[in-house]
Design a protein around this motif. Structure first.
Motif, PDB file in Angstrom:
ATOM      1  N   ILE A 296       0.833  -1.209   0.000  1.00 10.24           N
ATOM      2  CA  ILE A 296       0.000   0.000   0.000  1.00 10.24           C
ATOM      3  C   ILE A 296       0.868   1.259   0.000  1.00 10.24           C
ATOM      4  O   ILE A 296       0.607   2.218  -0.728  1.00 10.24           O
ATOM      5  CB  ILE A 296      -0.956  -0.003   1.211  1.00 10.24           C
ATOM      6  CG1 ILE A 296      -2.007  -1.107   1.058  1.00 10.24           C
ATOM      7  CG2 ILE A 296      -1.640   1.352   1.374  1.00 10.24           C
ATOM      8  CD1 ILE A 296      -2.836  -1.335   2.308  1.00 10.24           C
ATOM      9  N   ALA A 297       1.921   1.251   0.816  1.00  9.99           N
ATOM     10  CA  ALA A 297       2.792   2.422   0.908  1.00  9.99           C
ATOM     11  C   ALA A 297       3.552   2.667  -0.386  1.00  9.99           C
ATOM     12  O   ALA A 297       3.725   3.821  -0.802  1.00  9.99           O
ATOM     13  CB  ALA A 297       3.766   2.260   2.076  1.00  9.99           C
ATOM     14  N   VAL A 298       4.020   1.601  -1.024  1.00  8.23           N
ATOM     15  CA  VAL A 298       4.760   1.757  -2.284  1.00  8.23           C
ATOM     16  C   VAL A 298       3.853   2.330  -3.366  1.00  8.23           C
ATOM     17  O   VAL A 298       4.234   3.268  -4.089  1.00  8.23           O
ATOM     18  CB  VAL A 298       5.370   0.415  -2.733  1.00  8.23           C
ATOM     19  CG1 VAL A 298       5.926   0.529  -4.142  1.00  8.23           C
ATOM     20  CG2 VAL A 298       6.474  -0.015  -1.779  1.00  8.23           C
ATOM     21  N   ILE A 299       2.643   1.800  -3.482  1.00 11.01           N
ATOM     22  CA  ILE A 299       1.704   2.297  -4.502  1.00 11.01           C
ATOM     23  C   ILE A 299       1.302   3.746  -4.203  1.00 11.01           C
ATOM     24  O   ILE A 299       1.331   4.613  -5.086  1.00 11.01           O
ATOM     25  CB  ILE A 299       0.458   1.402  -4.567  1.00 11.01           C
ATOM     26  CG1 ILE A 299       0.822   0.008  -5.082  1.00 11.01           C
ATOM     27  CG2 ILE A 299      -0.605   2.023  -5.475  1.00 11.01           C
ATOM     28  CD1 ILE A 299      -0.322  -0.984  -5.043  1.00 11.01           C
ATOM     29  N   GLY A 300       0.944   4.022  -2.954  1.00 13.41           N
ATOM     30  CA  GLY A 300       0.509   5.367  -2.584  1.00 13.41           C
ATOM     31  C   GLY A 300       1.604   6.403  -2.748  1.00 13.41           C
ATOM     32  O   GLY A 300       1.380   7.492  -3.286  1.00 13.41           O
ATOM     33  N   THR A 301       2.816   6.061  -2.297  1.00 12.01           N
ATOM     34  CA  THR A 301       3.944   6.989  -2.424  1.00 12.01           C
ATOM     35  C   THR A 301       4.291   7.218  -3.890  1.00 12.01           C
ATOM     36  O   THR A 301       4.592   8.342  -4.304  1.00 12.01           O
ATOM     37  CB  THR A 301       5.164   6.438  -1.668  1.00 12.01           C
ATOM     38  OG1 THR A 301       4.839   6.297  -0.284  1.00 12.01           O
ATOM     39  CG2 THR A 301       6.359   7.372  -1.807  1.00 12.01           C
ATOM     40  N   GLY A 302       4.240   6.159  -4.686  1.00 15.52           N
ATOM     41  CA  GLY A 302       4.565   6.295  -6.106  1.00 15.52           C
ATOM     42  C   GLY A 302       3.615   7.209  -6.843  1.00 15.52           C
ATOM     43  O   GLY A 302       4.039   8.106  -7.584  1.00 15.52           O
ATOM     44  N   LEU A 303       2.315   7.023  -6.640  1.00  9.93           N
ATOM     45  CA  LEU A 303       1.324   7.808  -7.381  1.00  9.93           C
ATOM     46  C   LEU A 303       1.257   9.255  -6.892  1.00  9.93           C
ATOM     47  O   LEU A 303       1.273  10.198  -7.704  1.00  9.93           O
ATOM     48  CB  LEU A 303      -0.052   7.142  -7.263  1.00  9.93           C
ATOM     49  CG  LEU A 303      -0.196   5.776  -7.950  1.00  9.93           C
ATOM     50  CD1 LEU A 303      -1.570   5.190  -7.706  1.00  9.93           C
ATOM     51  CD2 LEU A 303       0.076   5.897  -9.442  1.00  9.93           C
ATOM     52  N   LEU A 304       1.177   9.450  -5.573  1.00 16.43           N
ATOM     53  CA  LEU A 304       1.107  10.820  -5.056  1.00 16.43           C
ATOM     54  C   LEU A 304       2.418  11.557  -5.303  1.00 16.43           C
ATOM     55  O   LEU A 304       2.431  12.765  -5.579  1.00 16.43           O
ATOM     56  CB  LEU A 304       0.769  10.803  -3.563  1.00 16.43           C
ATOM     57  CG  LEU A 304       0.509  12.172  -2.914  1.00 16.43           C
ATOM     58  CD1 LEU A 304      -0.642  12.892  -3.611  1.00 16.43           C
ATOM     59  CD2 LEU A 304       0.214  12.014  -1.427  1.00 16.43           C
ATOM     60  N   GLY A 305       3.532  10.839  -5.224  1.00 16.22           N
ATOM     61  CA  GLY A 305       4.829  11.447  -5.490  1.00 16.22           C
ATOM     62  C   GLY A 305       4.950  11.920  -6.924  1.00 16.22           C
ATOM     63  O   GLY A 305       5.541  12.970  -7.196  1.00 16.22           O
ATOM     64  N   TRP A 306       4.387  11.157  -7.860  1.00 22.71           N
ATOM     65  CA  TRP A 306       4.415  11.578  -9.266  1.00 22.71           C
ATOM     66  C   TRP A 306       3.624  12.862  -9.464  1.00 22.71           C
ATOM     67  O   TRP A 306       4.094  13.793 -10.132  1.00 22.71           O
ATOM     68  CB  TRP A 306       3.843  10.469 -10.153  1.00 22.71           C
ATOM     69  CG  TRP A 306       4.132  10.657 -11.620  1.00 22.71           C
ATOM     70  CD1 TRP A 306       5.259  11.200 -12.162  1.00 22.71           C
ATOM     71  CD2 TRP A 306       3.289  10.303 -12.723  1.00 22.71           C
ATOM     72  NE1 TRP A 306       5.184  11.202 -13.542  1.00 22.71           N
ATOM     73  CE2 TRP A 306       3.988  10.646 -13.905  1.00 22.71           C
ATOM     74  CE3 TRP A 306       2.040   9.705 -12.816  1.00 22.71           C
ATOM     75  CZ2 TRP A 306       3.446  10.436 -15.176  1.00 22.71           C
ATOM     76  CZ3 TRP A 306       1.506   9.471 -14.087  1.00 22.71           C
ATOM     77  CH2 TRP A 306       2.198   9.850 -15.254  1.00 22.71           C
ATOM     78  N   LEU A 307       2.455  12.926  -8.855  1.00 19.73           N
ATOM     79  CA  LEU A 307       1.636  14.131  -8.956  1.00 19.73           C
ATOM     80  C   LEU A 307       2.352  15.328  -8.339  1.00 19.73           C
ATOM     81  O   LEU A 307       2.350  16.437  -8.903  1.00 19.73           O
ATOM     82  CB  LEU A 307       0.292  13.898  -8.266  1.00 19.73           C
ATOM     83  CG  LEU A 307      -0.710  15.062  -8.300  1.00 19.73           C
ATOM     84  CD1 LEU A 307      -1.039  15.467  -9.735  1.00 19.73           C
ATOM     85  CD2 LEU A 307      -1.984  14.684  -7.539  1.00 19.73           C
ATOM     86  N   LEU A 308       2.996  15.118  -7.191  1.00 20.07           N
ATOM     87  CA  LEU A 308       3.731  16.197  -6.530  1.00 20.07           C
ATOM     88  C   LEU A 308       4.860  16.701  -7.420  1.00 20.07           C
ATOM     89  O   LEU A 308       5.055  17.925  -7.565  1.00 20.07           O
ATOM     90  CB  LEU A 308       4.280  15.702  -5.191  1.00 20.07           C
ATOM     91  CG  LEU A 308       5.160  16.672  -4.401  1.00 20.07           C
ATOM     92  CD1 LEU A 308       4.393  17.949  -4.048  1.00 20.07           C
ATOM     93  CD2 LEU A 308       5.700  16.009  -3.135  1.00 20.07           C
TER      94      LEU A 308
END
Length: 547
Positions: free
Chosen positions: A275-287
């Motif tokens: 969950i953390a890898v997916i969430g960090t990856g997607l939100l990090g890309w948007l950021l």
């Protein structure tokens, strides 16, 4: 052992029986709920603070397009590594993480040398990661002071190291609380972590006029490819953008190191990692996309503070709002250090418990007051201060030590992943999958092989100097230091380590008879790591706890 209430099976029975089957006496209280575990996994990556710390690298080497595309490329590949790690953690939920699992995944004769190498790479990688993040937090705080003073403030190495030391000691004090308090603290970390990133995205978009935003071709296309490496070709300059995402999305197995404190660990720990890898990856890309979109002229970055991330915020939001949100970014970095110290101390505890250190198990001790490894916590705290002290002598020296973080950790991850596949049909290796399992079909193989090849590939990128010509100040010491540590660890093993270290093994109670190691030799003078319980698993002489 856990109690039963009204005939219902306590969740701890299942967790502790699995731990005992691996040869270890349950030593911790399981106080981490699903929310606390997921929050821990998110916090160890520290999205906005990690991006803030590393944003200069892709932006100022490969350009804006490198920032956006390398992030999503790296995040996708990191998911395969995270999933592969989660698979092993689900099968072996012990505080030693992949280090402990490595003993299950090779034949008996190879367990000591594999455990020794993985243990030292993981331990030193985590120490360097903790020290570098705390050092980065100190730099971030002083950067805010520079902005607040409109650039009229001098930050010396003494100020950076002094604040770095104070912050580490404070993290050590907080980590000295009992597990239930740590779990309570950790529950709120995820909301500040993800909330700060979301707020920055919203405020940046709201305060940047459409006419001040860059074009799509600048953010995603050829206009955003700017080679500033002073000599490397454009393709390699672009790939240097991977350094940010790879540094952010590391320490995956931190959640595994608290698995003996997690309820239903074989389910919760791997789920939290994924969950953390997916969430960090997607939100990090948007950021990253929003930061580039609102970044202003590239020539004005990184600005007086030395942080392009902070400079973009100040440019678009104004100083008061930027500094307020920067406080949340710094708080996120503090949470990274808090969780990293907890994870690293559990690794130190596990390695000492198995006699991996020449301390006769001194740091493999549980406090009878807090039921946490207090000695390991303060050893980790003090040992992590030492690399930062090099900053008083030379920034090059301190950066050289910090450079081994991602490379050492990632290599320590792919060793057990590769060995599981190599020895999966060996008669002495019995891999029993946990609840999170990708299977032995083509999909599981593809994910495992992909993460191994990718990690080896980015390790080459990690090893290259980012600027030419190469001098003592621009040299990348990551491969030199990581390779030297691995070599010295193996030399130490053959000279002395093999005398007291026999791989991750059964750690029996204080009243039990010594266990038989993987090589068939009785362990002598074993002491219980469960201080205050006075009970353990009884193993008669001549029996064998198979690891």
């Amino acid at each position: 052992m856990p109690d039963h209430e009204n005939g219902a099976t306590d969740y701890r029975d299942e967790d502790d029986k699995k731990l005992e089957a691996m040869g270890y006496v349950p030593s911790f209280k399981r106080e981490f709920s699903n929310l606390a575990t997921i929050s821990f996994a998110f916090s160890i990556m520290g999205l906005c603070s990690s991006v803030a710390t590393t944003f200069n690298t892709p932006l100022l080497l490969g350009g804006p397009s490198s920032v956006t595309w390398c992030w999503i490329l790296g995040a996708t590949m990191c998911f395969t590594l995270g999933a592969s790690i989660a698979e092993i953690v689900s099968a072996f939920p012990a505080c030693g993480g992949l280090y402990t699992a490595s003993a299950k995944l090779v034949p008996a004769k190879q367990r000591p040398i594999v455990g020794w190498l993985v243990g030292w790479l993981n331990t030193l990688g985590q120490v360097a990661g903790l020290a570098s993040t705390e050092y980065g937090l100190s730099v971030m705080i002083w950067a805010a002071v520079v902005v607040a003073k409109d650039g009229d403030y001098e930050v010396t190495s003494g100020k950076i190291v002094g604040l770095f030391t104070a912050l580490l000691i404070f993290n050590g004090i907080l980590n000295s609380f009992a597990t239930r308090h740590l779990a309570t603290f950790t529950k709120g970390f995820v909301f500040i972590n993800l909330g700060a990133s979301t707020l920055i995205i919203i405020v940046l978009l709201a305060t940047t006029g459409r006419h001040n935003m860059h074009s799509a071709n600048y953010v995603f296309g050829s206009d955003g490819l700017v080679n500033q490496t002073n000599g490397w070709n454009g393709g390699l300059a672009f790939l240097f953008g991977l350094l940010s995402v790879q540094w952010t999305m590391t320490d995956y197995d931190a959640t595994a190191h608290i698995s003996e404190e997690v309820k239903r660990a074989s389910y919760a720990a791997p789920a939290a990692i994924v969950i953390a890898v997916i969430g960090t990856g997607l939100l990090g890309w948007l950021l990253n996309i929003v930061l580039v979109l609102c970044s202003g002229p590239l020539g004005d970055l990184p600005g007086p503070s030395g942080s392009a991330f902070l400079q973009i915020m100040v440019l678009r939001m104004g100083k008061p709002t930027a500094l307020f949100l920067w406080t949340l970014v710094c708080l996120t970095a503090f949470f990274v250090c808090q969780t990293a110290l907890q994870a690293c101390s559990r690794m130190v505890f596990a390695f000492s418990r198995d006699r991996g250190f020449p301390d006769n198990g001194y740091f493999g001790h549980i406090s009878k007051w807090t039921h946490t490894p207090m000695r390991a916590i303060w050893f980790t705290t003090i040992f992590s201060i030492l690399p930062g002290l090099l900053g008083l002598a030379s920034p090059v020296a301190v950066n050289a030590i910090f450079s081994l973080t991602a490379m050492a950790l990632d290599i320590s991850y792919i060793i057990p992943i590769a060995l599981r596949r190599i020895y999966q049909h060996h008669p002495e290796v019995q891999f029993k999958p946990g609840p999170f399992y990708m299977g032995d079909g083509w999909f599981g193989w593809a994910v495992n092989i992909n993460c191994i090849v990718w990690t080896l590939f980015v390790s080459v990128i990690f090893s290259l100097p980012t600027y030419l010509p190469v001098t003592k100040d621009t040299m990348n010491y990551a491969s030199v230091i990581t390779g030297s540590i691995a070599l010295l660890a193996m030399i130490w093993y053959f000279i002395d380590g093999r005398r007291h270290y026999h791989g991750p093994h059964a750690y029996i109670g204080k009243n039990a008879t010594p266990a038989v190691t993987a090589e068939g030799d009785s362990e002598k003078d074993e002491k219980s790591s469960v201080d205050g319980k006075g009970e353990g698993i009884t193993v008669s002489r001549g029996s064998h706890v198979d690891l």
